[in-house]
Design a protein around this motif. Structure first.
Motif, short mmCIF file in Angstrom:
data_model
loop_
_atom_site.label_atom_id
_atom_site.label_comp_id
_atom_site.label_asym_id
_atom_site.label_seq_id
_atom_site.Cartn_x
_atom_site.Cartn_y
_atom_site.Cartn_z
N THR A 53 -0.87 -12.31 15.06
CA THR A 53 -2.19 -11.82 15.47
C THR A 53 -2.24 -10.31 15.67
N ASP A 54 -1.10 -9.68 15.89
CA ASP A 54 -1.14 -8.23 16.18
C ASP A 54 -0.04 -7.45 15.48
N ILE A 55 0.50 -8.00 14.40
CA ILE A 55 1.63 -7.35 13.75
C ILE A 55 1.22 -6.07 13.02
N THR A 56 2.08 -5.07 13.09
CA THR A 56 1.93 -3.85 12.30
C THR A 56 3.30 -3.51 11.72
N LEU A 57 3.30 -2.78 10.63
CA LEU A 57 4.56 -2.38 10.01
C LEU A 57 5.37 -1.51 10.95
N ALA A 58 4.69 -0.61 11.64
CA ALA A 58 5.39 0.30 12.56
C ALA A 58 6.09 -0.46 13.68
N LYS A 59 5.39 -1.44 14.26
CA LYS A 59 5.99 -2.22 15.35
C LYS A 59 7.15 -3.06 14.84
N MET A 60 6.99 -3.65 13.68
CA MET A 60 8.06 -4.47 13.11
C MET A 60 9.29 -3.61 12.82
N ALA A 61 9.07 -2.44 12.23
CA ALA A 61 10.17 -1.53 11.92
C ALA A 61 10.92 -1.13 13.18
N LYS A 62 10.17 -0.84 14.25
CA LYS A 62 10.79 -0.46 15.52
C LYS A 62 11.64 -1.60 16.08
N ASP A 63 11.13 -2.83 16.04
CA ASP A 63 11.85 -3.98 16.57
C ASP A 63 13.09 -4.32 15.74
N PHE A 64 13.05 -3.99 14.45
CA PHE A 64 14.20 -4.23 13.58
C PHE A 64 15.18 -3.05 13.62
N GLY A 65 14.75 -1.93 14.20
CA GLY A 65 15.61 -0.74 14.26
C GLY A 65 15.61 0.07 12.98
N TYR A 66 14.52 -0.03 12.20
CA TYR A 66 14.42 0.70 10.94
C TYR A 66 13.26 1.69 11.01
N ASN A 67 13.22 2.64 10.07
CA ASN A 67 12.00 3.41 9.90
C ASN A 67 11.06 2.62 9.00
N THR A 68 9.79 3.01 8.94
CA THR A 68 8.79 2.20 8.23
C THR A 68 9.06 2.12 6.72
N ASN A 69 9.54 3.21 6.13
CA ASN A 69 9.81 3.19 4.69
C ASN A 69 10.91 2.18 4.35
N TYR A 70 11.98 2.21 5.15
CA TYR A 70 13.08 1.29 4.89
C TYR A 70 12.66 -0.15 5.17
N MET A 71 11.86 -0.36 6.21
CA MET A 71 11.36 -1.70 6.52
C MET A 71 10.55 -2.24 5.36
N SER A 72 9.73 -1.40 4.77
CA SER A 72 8.93 -1.81 3.60
C SER A 72 9.82 -2.24 2.45
N GLN A 73 10.90 -1.48 2.23
CA GLN A 73 11.83 -1.80 1.14
C GLN A 73 12.53 -3.13 1.39
N VAL A 74 12.94 -3.38 2.64
CA VAL A 74 13.63 -4.62 2.99
C VAL A 74 12.71 -5.82 2.76
N ILE A 75 11.44 -5.68 3.18
CA ILE A 75 10.47 -6.77 3.01
C ILE A 75 10.22 -7.03 1.53
N LYS A 76 10.08 -5.97 0.76
CA LYS A 76 9.82 -6.11 -0.68
C LYS A 76 10.98 -6.80 -1.38
N LYS A 77 12.20 -6.42 -1.03
CA LYS A 77 13.39 -7.00 -1.66
C LYS A 77 13.55 -8.47 -1.29
N ALA A 78 13.29 -8.80 -0.03
CA ALA A 78 13.52 -10.16 0.46
C ALA A 78 12.43 -11.13 0.03
N THR A 79 11.18 -10.65 -0.09
CA THR A 79 10.05 -11.56 -0.32
C THR A 79 9.38 -11.38 -1.67
N GLY A 80 9.59 -10.24 -2.32
CA GLY A 80 8.89 -9.96 -3.56
C GLY A 80 7.49 -9.43 -3.34
#
Length: 334
Positions: free
Chosen positions: A246-273
């Motif tokens: 309900t309230d997810i954002t890329l920035a919050k997800m990246a912070k919780d995973f310990g990544y910056n937003t660019n790297y988080m985007s790359q991880v999501i793209k690689k894992a999910t397509g």
């Protein structure tokens, strides 16, 4: 037919296998290493006729075939979903450019449009394959209440195959019930009786439920061991998104995973397509389907609980994906 008779049928040679074997026997030393021979090896040894280039599509919702031995299947893709079970022996495939070795008891499910080629199988390598149209999946897969990487795969295969091109590989070697279900399903194809078509669907649905159950157990193992693998990354990403839908954002997800937003985007793209926004939208639509099926809350509440703040956007995206409105969908399952 009983299980022993089906076993004999599967181990017997088809007319195609007899022809392929006859060709190879002209070069006896090749038979011992046939399962390791590449397409070029066949061609260089004047065995061009043992290289198969699939072109056929299915015109039914469910079909069955035994994988032919002693021939190489060249790279191809198709518009249906393919589920193969290694009944005996082993088989090597190249899927999306990656070598995959299948062992006895393995189940592999290929999404539509997955590029794959298959090395030759030898005498004891018995692989059975079920070909399933997306129409079959649309009619049956929405019944799953559980959500894990296997049920997610099935759902995405129906609507997003052109974006994923994925496959699932699971070992069911220790599950005799699964093996008996596969044999019972095969029996409906080779020795049909009254209500055969209905039983085919029932057996397939039960097989998929067994796979989803295995997925639940697999996720628990991954969660406990935190294995550093693509499978575990996909599990972490999907679970996180569902928990914060309900309230997810890329920035919050990246912070919780310990990544910056660019790297988080790359991880999501690689894992999910998918990109972050595409994947979140898919999850929200999947969750909205669950609420429409399992609750009587208003469609406004369905949208809100699924993470949609704009009703027009929700209606537009729902109809774009499912070809009907949320109201029509709910009415259709009542």
């Amino acid at each position: 037919m009983n299980y022993k008779e089906i076993d004999g049928l599967l181990r017997g040679y088809t007319s195609h296998e007899k022809e392929y074997l006859k060709n190879v026997e002209f070069v006896p030393e090749l038979l011992e290493k046939i399962s390791e021979m590449t397409k070029d090896d066949f061609i260089n040894n004047s065995l061009n006729s043992n290289v198969y280039f699939p072109t056929k599509n299915i015109n039914v919702e469910i079909d069955f075939k035994k994988h032919s031995r002693f021939n190489y299947v060249a790279e191809h893709k198709h518009a249906y979903i393919e589920m193969s079970y290694v009944y005996s022996g082993k088989l090597k495939q190249i899927i999306n450019g990656r070598e995959v070795m299948l062992e006895k008891g393995d189940v592999i499910i290929l999404d539509t449009n997955v590029k794959h080629e298959t090395f030759a199988a030898s005498h004891n390598d018995i692989i059975v394959t079920f070909l399933l149209s997306t129409e079959f999946f649309k009619r049956n897969m929405f019944q799953f209440e559980s959500s894990n990487f296997i049920s997610d795969f099935f759902l995405r295969s129906i609507f997003e195959s052109h974006k994923y091109n994925r496959y699932l590989l699971l070992s069911m070697a220790k599950d005799n019930q699964f093996k008996h279900l596969v044999l019972s399903l095969i029996n409906e194809f080779v020795d049909p009786d009254i209500e055969t078509d209905l039983l085919k669907e029932y057996y397939l649905y039960i097989l998929f439920v067994e796979l989803v159950r295995r997925g639940e157990k697999r996720q628990e193992i991954l969660k406990e061991n935190e294995v550093n693998s693509e499978e575990y990354t996909y599990f972490r990403i999907t679970n996180y998104i569902k928990e914060h839908i309900t309230d997810i954002t890329l920035a919050k997800m990246a912070k919780d995973f310990g990544y910056n937003t660019n790297y988080m985007s790359q991880v999501i793209k690689k894992a999910t397509g998918h990109s972050f926004s595409e994947f979140v939208l898919d999850e929200r639509l999947n969750i909205s389907v669950h609420f429409l099926k399992k609750t009587n809350i208003s469609i406004q509440e369905v949208a809100t609980k699924s993470g949609f703040s704009n009703m027009n956007f929700f209606y537009h995206k729902f109809k774009e994906r499912f070809k009907i409105t949320p109201k029509e969908y709910r009415k259709g399952i009542e």
